[in-house]
Scaffold this motif. Structure first.
Motif, PDB file in Angstrom:
ATOM      1  N   HIS A 179       0.881  -1.137  -0.035  1.00  0.00           N
ATOM      2  CA  HIS A 179       0.084  -0.056  -0.040  1.00  0.00           C
ATOM      3  C   HIS A 179       0.848   1.343   0.044  1.00  0.00           C
ATOM      4  O   HIS A 179       2.010   1.166   0.538  1.00  0.00           O
ATOM      5  N   VAL A 180       0.424   2.105  -0.466  1.00  0.00           N
ATOM      6  CA  VAL A 180       1.092   3.576  -0.827  1.00  0.00           C
ATOM      7  C   VAL A 180       1.640   3.919   0.692  1.00  0.00           C
ATOM      8  O   VAL A 180       2.945   4.437   0.887  1.00  0.00           O
ATOM      9  N   ASN A 181       0.985   3.950   1.609  1.00  0.00           N
ATOM     10  CA  ASN A 181       1.246   4.457   2.773  1.00  0.00           C
ATOM     11  C   ASN A 181       2.516   3.671   3.408  1.00  0.00           C
ATOM     12  O   ASN A 181       3.399   4.106   4.243  1.00  0.00           O
ATOM     13  N   THR A 182       2.314   2.172   3.362  1.00  0.00           N
ATOM     14  CA  THR A 182       3.487   1.503   3.859  1.00  0.00           C
ATOM     15  C   THR A 182       4.776   1.716   2.902  1.00  0.00           C
ATOM     16  O   THR A 182       5.829   1.638   3.357  1.00  0.00           O
ATOM     17  N   GLN A 183       4.707   2.213   1.790  1.00  0.00           N
ATOM     18  CA  GLN A 183       5.732   2.422   0.827  1.00  0.00           C
ATOM     19  C   GLN A 183       6.385   3.574   1.215  1.00  0.00           C
ATOM     20  O   GLN A 183       7.710   3.612   1.372  1.00  0.00           O
ATOM     21  N   VAL A 184       5.616   4.507   1.999  1.00  0.00           N
ATOM     22  CA  VAL A 184       6.099   5.778   2.291  1.00  0.00           C
ATOM     23  C   VAL A 184       7.179   5.340   3.696  1.00  0.00           C
ATOM     24  O   VAL A 184       8.229   5.978   3.741  1.00  0.00           O
ATOM     25  N   LYS A 185       6.789   4.755   4.257  1.00  0.00           N
ATOM     26  CA  LYS A 185       7.469   4.275   5.738  1.00  0.00           C
ATOM     27  C   LYS A 185       8.726   3.359   5.297  1.00  0.00           C
ATOM     28  O   LYS A 185       9.813   3.459   5.867  1.00  0.00           O
ATOM     29  N   LEU A 186       8.338   2.574   4.213  1.00  0.00           N
ATOM     30  CA  LEU A 186       9.625   1.811   3.780  1.00  0.00           C
ATOM     31  C   LEU A 186      10.633   2.719   3.180  1.00  0.00           C
ATOM     32  O   LEU A 186      11.966   2.585   3.350  1.00  0.00           O
ATOM     33  N   LEU A 187      10.285   3.647   2.333  1.00  0.00           N
ATOM     34  CA  LEU A 187      11.497   4.657   1.840  1.00  0.00           C
ATOM     35  C   LEU A 187      12.121   5.432   2.927  1.00  0.00           C
ATOM     36  O   LEU A 187      13.355   5.359   2.628  1.00  0.00           O
ATOM     37  N   ARG A 188      11.367   5.883   3.823  1.00  0.00           N
ATOM     38  CA  ARG A 188      12.003   6.381   5.015  1.00  0.00           C
ATOM     39  C   ARG A 188      13.065   5.535   5.778  1.00  0.00           C
ATOM     40  O   ARG A 188      14.073   5.933   6.278  1.00  0.00           O
TER      41      ARG A 188
END
Length: 455
Positions: free
Chosen positions: A247-256
C-alpha cells in the motif's frame, strides 16, 4: 510437544492399556498391537518412531520382532520390556540393535526418561536432515544448463559483493527467492539472518507491524512488545517478496527506513538503527504501476540499484529434465513410492509445456504424477488436462506483438479457464493458481474481468 509416535506390543491387554494411558498422558501418539505379527503388519502401512515391545510373547517374541524390524529396514527404534531380567537378555537385545531395555516393576519414570532421551535424539536427527535436505534442494535449484540462467547467477554473485539494494523481476514461480538466498549466501552477511517476507499475504496494518514491530499497547491486541522483520534481519538480508503489493502508505514508511537506515516500532518514537542488505522482488510491471500512481517512483529508484530479471521456465527449457529428476526423486522419498517406469511420450509432453506457472507448476505436475502413479508407473493421462498439449502457434495470429502482451493474453485466458473449472469460486481458483485472493482480484481488475467474476 514434538510429534512422536509409539507402537506398543504386548500380548496382555492389561499391560497394553497401562502403557497407552501413561504414554498418552505424556503427550505421545500411541498405537497398540497384541502380537509381533500384528506389529509388523502395522509397520508395513504406517511409520513409527518407537516400538515398545514385550519380550515373552506367543508366536514372534520380542527378540525375534527386533530382528525382523532391523532386517526389514524400518526406521523405528525398539525398547524391549520384560519381567524376566537377565544380563544375557539385555546384552543380546542391545547387540541386535535395541535402543534400550526396561524391566516390568521398575519405576515407570525410568522408562519415560529413556523415551524422552530418544525423543530428543530423533528430533535432532530430523532437524539435521531437514536442514541438509533444504541445503541440497537450494543447491540443486541453482544447477543449470541454460546460458540465460547462468548469466543471472553471474550477475547475482557479482551483486552480492556489494551492499547495494537489489530488485528481482520475474513471473510468479520462477525462483526469485532462490536467487535472493543465493545472493545472501555469496555475500559477507551469509552468517547472519536471511529474513523473507511475502508482502501480499498481510493486510496493510498487519504488514507494518510485521516489518517494523510494535510496542506493548500500541493497538488493540498488542499485548506485548514485538520486534519486526527489519530488526530480525539486522546485519543480514531482508527479502521483500511481491513488493508491488505494498500500500502507498507502507511504501512511504519503507522509503524513510531505507533512506535514514532507521526504523520506529509502531507506538514508539524511538529510532532504531538498522544495517542490512535489502532485496526486493515482484512479478508486476513497476513502470506501469508508477504511471498509474500505485507505486512511488522515489521508492523504485531506492530499491533497484541493481536489477536482475529471472527468466521464466519456458526460456530455460534445457533445465526442465534436471528439475523433473529432482522433483521425482524428492516425491518418491516423501511418499515412499518407487517409480520404475515412465510412459512413452510423457517426458516429451513435460518438456514441451509452456509452464505459465513456471517451476512451481512443474513441481505440482510431478507431485500429481507420483500421487496418481500405479504399479510404479508414471502415465501421460494423469497430467492435468490443460497441460497436455504444446503451444499452439496459430493462435498468435499474423500480427507480431511484444512478449509482454502475449504473456498478459495467455495469463488472462488461463485465469478464465481456471475460474470456469472452479464454477467462479474465487478462493478455490486462487488456491489452484497458487496466489492470494487479493492478488487474483488485482488480476481480474487489471484485465477488466471484475464485473464478470466478482458479484
Amino acid at each position: 510437544m514434538y510429534d512422536f509416535k509409539i507402537l506398543v506390543v504386548d500380548d496382555e491387554e492389561e499391560f497394553r492399556n497401562v502403557y497407552r494411558i501413561m504414554l498418552e498422558f505424556k503427550g505421545y501418539e500411541v498405537t497398540c498391537a497384541s502380537s509381533g505379527e500384528e506389529c509388523l503388519n502395522i509397520l508395513e502401512k504406517e511409520s513409527f518412531d518407537l516400538v515398545l515391545t514385550d519380550l515373552k510373547m506367543e508366536g514372534i517374541d520380542g527378540t525375534q520382532l527386533l530382528e525382523r524390524i532391523k532386517e526389514s529396514g524400518f526406521t523405528c527404534e525398539v525398547i524391549i520390556v520384560t519381567a524376566f531380567s537377565t544380563v544375557e537378555n539385555a546384552v543380546s537385545a542391545m547387540k541386535l540393535g535395541a535402543f534400550g531395555y526396561f524391566i516390568k516393576g521398575q519405576d515407570p519414570q525410568i522408562l519415560l526418561k529413556e523415551i524422552d532421551k530418544l525423543v530428543q535424539i530423533t528430533k535432532l536427527k530430523k532437524d539435521n536432515m531437514a536442514i541438509k535436505n533444504s541445503l541440497m534442494k537450494f543447491n540443486f535449484l541453482l544447477e543449470t544448463n541454460s546460458s540465460k540462467f547462468r548469466d543471472v547467477l553471474r550477475v547475482a554473485k557479482k551483486a552480492a559483493e556489494s551492499n547495494s539494494n537489489i530488485l528481482l523481476l520475474g513471473e510468479s514461480g520462477t525462483g526469485k527467492e532462490v536467487i535472493a538466498k543465493y545472493i545472501h549466501q555469496c555475500s559477507s552477511r551469509k552468517n547472519e539472518n536471511f529474513v523473507p517476507v511475502n508482502c501480499q499475504v498481510f493486510s496493510d496494518g498487519v504488514l507494518e507491524s510485521e516489518l517494523f514491530g510494535h510496542e506493548k499497547g500500541a493497538f488493540t491486541g498488542a499485548i506485548e512488545k514485538r520486534i519486526g522483520r527489519f530488526e530480525e534481519a539486522n546485519n543480514g538480508t531482508l527479502f521483500l517478496d511481491e513488493i508491488g503489493e505494498l500500500h502507498v502508505n507502507t511504501q512511504v514508511k519503507l522509503l524513510r527506513a531505507i533512506e535514514n537506515k532507521t526504523i520506529e516500532r509502531i507506538g514508539s518514537n524511538k529510532s532504531i538503527g538498522i544495517n542490512l542488505r535489502l532485496i526486493c522482488a515482484t512479478n508486476k510491471n513497476l513502470d506501469k504501476e508508477i504511471r498509474e500512481e500505485r507505486f512511488r517512483e522515489d521508492l523504485f529508484y531506492r530499491i533497484n540499484t541493481i536489477t536482475i530479471e529471472v527468466p521464466p521456465l519456458r526460456e530455460r527449457k534445457e533445465d526442465i529434465p534436471i528439475l523433473i529428476k529432482f522433483f521425482l526423486d524428492n516425491y518418491q522419498f516423501e511418499m515412499k513410492k518407487k517409480i520404475e517406469s515412465i510412459e512413452d511420450g510423457l517426458m516429451e509432453k513435460l518438456t514441451a509445456c509452456s509452464y505459465p506457472g513456471n517451476i512451481r507448476e512443474l513441481k505440482n505436475n510431478i507431485e500429481r504424477l507420483v500421487v496418481l502413479s500405479e504399479n510404479g508407473a508414471l502415465r501421460k493421462g494423469d497430467l492435468p488436462a490443460a497441460r497436455h498439449g504444446t503451444e499452439d502457434n496459430h493462435e498468435f495470429g499474423a500480427v507480431l506483438k511484444p512478449l509482454r502482451e502475449i504473456r498478459q493474453v495467455s495469463e488472462m485466458k488461463y485465469i478464465k479457464h481456471v475460474l470456469v473449472r472452479c464454477n467462479n469460486n474465487i478462493s478455490e481458483a486462487a488456491r489452484i493458481l497458487d496466489i492470494s485472493r487479493r492478488q487474483l482480484y488485482n488480476k481480474l481488475d487489471e484485465y477488466g474481468m471484475t464485473d464478470q467474476y466478482v458479484k
